[in-house]
Structures are given as structure tokens and as C-alpha cells.
Design a protein around this motif. Structure first.
Motif, PDB file in Angstrom:
ATOM      1  N   MET A  35      53.151  31.767  32.418  1.00 31.31           N
ATOM      2  CA  MET A  35      51.985  31.852  33.305  1.00 31.31           C
ATOM      3  C   MET A  35      51.079  32.991  32.846  1.00 31.31           C
ATOM      4  SD  MET A  35      53.797  31.136  36.985  1.00 31.31           S
ATOM      5  CE  MET A  35      52.262  31.145  37.877  1.00 31.31           C
ATOM      6  N   ILE A  36      49.816  32.925  33.231  1.00 30.63           N
ATOM      7  CA  ILE A  36      48.867  33.997  32.965  1.00 30.63           C
ATOM      8  C   ILE A  36      48.394  34.550  34.300  1.00 30.63           C
ATOM      9  CG2 ILE A  36      48.086  33.120  30.734  1.00 30.63           C
ATOM     10  CD1 ILE A  36      45.615  32.016  32.198  1.00 30.63           C
ATOM     11  N   LEU A  41      42.998  40.025  39.551  1.00 33.85           N
ATOM     12  CA  LEU A  41      43.507  41.354  39.884  1.00 33.85           C
ATOM     13  C   LEU A  41      42.667  41.892  41.027  1.00 33.85           C
ATOM     14  CD1 LEU A  41      43.868  42.821  36.275  1.00 33.85           C
ATOM     15  CD2 LEU A  41      45.713  41.994  37.744  1.00 33.85           C
ATOM     16  N   ALA A  42      43.318  42.532  41.983  1.00 30.80           N
ATOM     17  CA  ALA A  42      42.584  43.051  43.134  1.00 30.80           C
ATOM     18  C   ALA A  42      43.073  44.440  43.490  1.00 30.80           C
ATOM     19  CB  ALA A  42      42.753  42.117  44.323  1.00 30.80           C
ATOM     20  N   CYS A  43      42.122  45.314  43.865  1.00 32.11           N
ATOM     21  CA  CYS A  43      42.451  46.655  44.326  1.00 32.11           C
ATOM     22  C   CYS A  43      42.793  46.586  45.810  1.00 32.11           C
ATOM     23  CB  CYS A  43      41.273  47.605  44.098  1.00 32.11           C
ATOM     24  SG  CYS A  43      41.570  49.260  44.780  1.00 32.11           S
ATOM     25  N   GLU A  96      38.402  38.838  37.827  1.00 33.24           N
ATOM     26  CA  GLU A  96      38.959  37.547  37.444  1.00 33.24           C
ATOM     27  C   GLU A  96      38.853  37.369  35.949  1.00 33.24           C
ATOM     28  OE1 GLU A  96      37.675  34.201  39.697  1.00 33.24           O
ATOM     29  OE2 GLU A  96      37.901  35.247  41.600  1.00 33.24           O
ATOM     30  N   GLY A  97      39.808  36.688  35.380  1.00 33.20           N
ATOM     31  CA  GLY A  97      39.850  36.445  33.948  1.00 33.20           C
ATOM     32  C   GLY A  97      41.214  35.885  33.597  1.00 33.20           C
ATOM     33  N   GLU A  98      41.575  35.993  32.345  1.00 30.34           N
ATOM     34  CA  GLU A  98      42.908  35.569  31.921  1.00 30.34           C
ATOM     35  C   GLU A  98      43.592  36.760  31.267  1.00 30.34           C
ATOM     36  OE1 GLU A  98      42.877  32.012  29.582  1.00 30.34           O
ATOM     37  OE2 GLU A  98      42.086  30.816  31.235  1.00 30.34           O
ATOM     38  N   PHE A  99      44.664  37.216  31.892  1.00 29.26           N
ATOM     39  CA  PHE A  99      45.386  38.387  31.425  1.00 29.26           C
ATOM     40  C   PHE A  99      46.848  38.017  31.219  1.00 29.26           C
ATOM     41  CE2 PHE A  99      42.251  39.480  34.686  1.00 29.26           C
ATOM     42  CZ  PHE A  99      41.366  40.256  33.965  1.00 29.26           C
TER      43      PHE A  99
END
Length: 130
Positions: free
Chosen positions: A19-20, A24-26, A34-37
Motif C-alpha cells: 500500500m502507499i 498526511l494530516a497534522c 495529499e500525494g503518494e508516499f
């Protein structure tokens, strides 16, 4: 809302593919990215290897102390360390071990853990030699 998680899911529970991370949220200011990490390679380790690394670090890398803490032999500590290194993508710095030697070590490890009897170990070792 506070989310506490012990480990990032790195495998899909349906199809088992990697999975990717897409969001990410603070938790404080609510900033979202948002993106692909990709998760770190440490997040991809099996739980057993993570626990071994924690003991290894707690013992400050002393194999003798790891032996005492986990109640396992020196060769077993070395094998587990080599396994972690290989999972992380690092070579172990030693020549490739023949499959027969690996099987012998697995049998001896199982005997040491009490998972098999000495008789079962002897029988399995005879099969490996064939």
C-alpha cells in the motif's frame, strides 16, 4: 480527533499488495497533504523483526546481552540480525549460505525454542542430508 496507531498498514488486507500513503494530516493545525508516499523501510518489517531490533537497540548492540534478554544462542542472534539486514536491503557482508546450512540452522533454532524434540531434530537433520 486523536488517532493512535502502532504500525502503518503496509499490505492490503484484501489482495496483499504493498500500500502507499496518500494523505498526511497534522493533528494540531489540521493541515493536510495529499500525494503518494511510501512508508519507510522500517514500517515494512514484520512485527517479529521490529521486536528483535528493539531488544538489540535496548542492549546497545551487545549480542551477549541480546542472547540473555531473548534466551537464545549467539548463532540465532546473528541469524536474526542478518535476516533484518536482508529485509532492509543491506547485504550481510558474508558469502551466501548454502540452503542446507540454513535448513540445519532452522532445525537447531526450533530445537532450542522447544518447538521440536531432540528426536524430531535428529530425524529432520537426516532428511536434510539426503
Amino acid at each position: 480527533m486523536r488517532i493512535i496507531s502502532n504500525k502503518i498498514l503496509n499490505r492490503c488486507p484484501v489482495c496483499e499488495h504493498e500500500m502507499i500513503i496518500t494523505n498526511l494530516a497534522c493533528n494540531n493545525c489540521r493541515t493536510k497533504i495529499e500525494g503518494e508516499f511510501l512508508p519507510s523501510k522500517f514500517c515494512r518489517l514484520p512485527q517479529e523483526q521490529i521486536e528483535f531490533i528493539e531488544v538489540f537497540l535496548k542492549c546497545r548492540g551487545s549480542i551477549k546481552d541480546v542472547e540473555k534478554e531473548l534466551g537464545i544462542s549467539y548463532p540465532t542472534v546473528r541469524n536474526r540480525l542478518d535476516s533484518v539486514l536482508q529485509t532492509l536491503g543491506y547485504g550481510t557482508g558474508k558469502a551466501e549460505i548454502p540452503l542446507e546450512s540454513t535448513n540445519h540452522q532452522n532445525i537447531l533454532d526450533a530445537l532450542e525454542k522447544g518447538e521440536i524434540t531432540p528426536e524430531e531434530a535428529a530425524q529432520q537433520l537426516r532428511k536434510v542430508k539426503r
